[in-house]
Write a protein that holds these residues in place. Structure first.
Motif, PDB file in Angstrom:
ATOM      1  N   ALA A 102       0.833  -1.209   0.000  1.00 51.93           N
ATOM      2  CA  ALA A 102       0.000   0.000   0.000  1.00 51.93           C
ATOM      3  C   ALA A 102       0.866   1.257   0.000  1.00 51.93           C
ATOM      4  CB  ALA A 102      -0.943   0.003   1.200  1.00 51.93           C
ATOM      5  N   LEU A 103       1.988   1.214   0.720  1.00 47.78           N
ATOM      6  CA  LEU A 103       2.879   2.380   0.760  1.00 47.78           C
ATOM      7  C   LEU A 103       3.478   2.669  -0.615  1.00 47.78           C
ATOM      8  CD1 LEU A 103       4.729   1.565   4.099  1.00 47.78           C
ATOM      9  CD2 LEU A 103       2.885   3.232   3.758  1.00 47.78           C
ATOM     10  N   LEU A 104       3.961   1.625  -1.277  1.00 42.84           N
ATOM     11  CA  LEU A 104       4.549   1.814  -2.598  1.00 42.84           C
ATOM     12  C   LEU A 104       3.492   2.246  -3.608  1.00 42.84           C
ATOM     13  CD1 LEU A 104       6.936   1.729  -4.520  1.00 42.84           C
ATOM     14  CD2 LEU A 104       6.513  -0.725  -4.816  1.00 42.84           C
ATOM     15  N   ALA A 105       2.323   1.631  -3.558  1.00 39.17           N
ATOM     16  CA  ALA A 105       1.254   2.003  -4.492  1.00 39.17           C
ATOM     17  C   ALA A 105       0.850   3.465  -4.303  1.00 39.17           C
ATOM     18  CB  ALA A 105       0.047   1.083  -4.320  1.00 39.17           C
ATOM     19  N   LYS A 106       0.816   3.919  -3.060  1.00 37.09           N
ATOM     20  CA  LYS A 106       0.498   5.335  -2.798  1.00 37.09           C
ATOM     21  C   LYS A 106       1.605   6.230  -3.340  1.00 37.09           C
ATOM     22  CE  LYS A 106      -1.512   8.701   0.030  1.00 37.09           C
ATOM     23  NZ  LYS A 106      -0.792   9.821  -0.491  1.00 37.09           N
ATOM     24  N   ASP A 107       2.862   5.821  -3.178  1.00 34.20           N
ATOM     25  CA  ASP A 107       3.978   6.592  -3.737  1.00 34.20           C
ATOM     26  C   ASP A 107       3.882   6.686  -5.257  1.00 34.20           C
ATOM     27  OD1 ASP A 107       5.034   6.899  -1.204  1.00 34.20           O
ATOM     28  OD2 ASP A 107       6.692   5.485  -1.503  1.00 34.20           O
ATOM     29  N   ILE A 108       3.504   5.582  -5.889  1.00 33.47           N
ATOM     30  CA  ILE A 108       3.443   5.530  -7.354  1.00 33.47           C
ATOM     31  C   ILE A 108       2.279   6.362  -7.887  1.00 33.47           C
ATOM     32  CG2 ILE A 108       2.966   4.013  -9.326  1.00 33.47           C
ATOM     33  CD1 ILE A 108       4.570   1.827  -7.851  1.00 33.47           C
ATOM     34  N   THR A 109       1.106   6.196  -7.276  1.00 30.72           N
ATOM     35  CA  THR A 109      -0.117   6.788  -7.838  1.00 30.72           C
ATOM     36  C   THR A 109      -0.566   8.069  -7.142  1.00 30.72           C
ATOM     37  OG1 THR A 109      -1.596   5.529  -6.383  1.00 30.72           O
ATOM     38  CG2 THR A 109      -0.955   4.490  -8.494  1.00 30.72           C
ATOM     39  N   GLY A 110      -0.191   8.236  -5.892  1.00 31.72           N
ATOM     40  CA  GLY A 110      -0.689   9.368  -5.115  1.00 31.72           C
ATOM     41  C   GLY A 110      -2.112   9.170  -4.625  1.00 31.72           C
ATOM     42  N   SER A 111      -2.666   7.981  -4.825  1.00 29.62           N
ATOM     43  CA  SER A 111      -4.058   7.707  -4.482  1.00 29.62           C
ATOM     44  C   SER A 111      -4.160   6.678  -3.357  1.00 29.62           C
ATOM     45  CB  SER A 111      -4.798   7.176  -5.718  1.00 29.62           C
ATOM     46  OG  SER A 111      -6.048   6.633  -5.374  1.00 29.62           O
ATOM     47  N   ARG A 112      -4.910   7.012  -2.328  1.00 27.04           N
ATOM     48  CA  ARG A 112      -5.155   6.045  -1.247  1.00 27.04           C
ATOM     49  C   ARG A 112      -6.020   4.894  -1.720  1.00 27.04           C
ATOM     50  NH1 ARG A 112      -6.400  10.187   3.726  1.00 27.04           N
ATOM     51  NH2 ARG A 112      -4.260  10.918   3.943  1.00 27.04           N
TER      52      ARG A 112
END
Length: 183
Positions: A30-40
């Motif tokens: 979830a942390l990496l996905a948020k870094d990549i997309t900016g979306s929670r």
């Protein structure tokens, strides 16, 4: 009895290792996905791929185990888990553009979910050779191995990320590398 003992010991180690791999993946996804997309929202969707991968793989893995034996099914599941974690490492390295790295991350986490399905199936493999009076105890040993592995994964995930950075990987990629090795 000798075969059962050797099998249970092997499964204990694979279960603990798989628990480390599972948690190392889950913590950073979830942390990496948020870094990549900016979306929670997209971050939680990526993290849910771990459970989706496990659910989707449960039937095919069971079929493999039913036709070719537990060892073949577990080996295949762990191989896909390791491959998925390796794909997630690539997603962390690419990181941008999100249109490439985010789907790759989700695909990798789906693969790690297959490793989780294999990890869950080891409980049944442990009971295969157990006598009726030892079956419950044997399964409980395997479940405890998962608990120990998961706890260890929580503790070492941060260290794995730090080590990954020292190897030249992005900060969160080290956890996926640990996961690939453990699966």
């Amino acid at each position: 009895a000798t075969v059962q003992k050797r099998t249970v010991i092997t499964l204990l180690f694979s279960q603990a290792s798989g628990g480390v791999g599972l948690v190392a993946t889950y913590i950073v996804t979830a942390l990496l996905a948020k870094d990549i997309t900016g979306s929670r929202v997209l971050a939680t969707c990526a993290a849910s791929c771990l459970s989706i991968g496990a659910a989707a793989a449960s039937f095919p893995l069971a079929r493999i185990m039913n036709t070719r034996g537990r060892r073949a099914g577990l080996r295949f599941g762990y191989l896909l888990g390791a491959s998925g974690a390796a794909i997630a490492v690539v997603a962390a390295i690419i990181h941008s553009p999100a249109s490439v790295s985010y789907p790759l991350l989700c695909l990798g986490v789906l693969g790690a979910g297959v490793g989780n399905a294999a990890n869950l199936a080891t409980r049944y493999a442990a009971s295969d050779l157990a006598s009726d009076e030892r079956r419950a105890r044997t399964i409980s040993f395997i479940v405890w191995a998962t608990t120990i592995g998961s706890t260890t994964g929580s503790v070492v995930s941060g260290t794995a990320s730090d080590l990954g950075e020292k190897l030249g990987l992005p900060v969160k990629a080290g956890s996926y590398l640990l996961s690939a090795i453990m699966f």
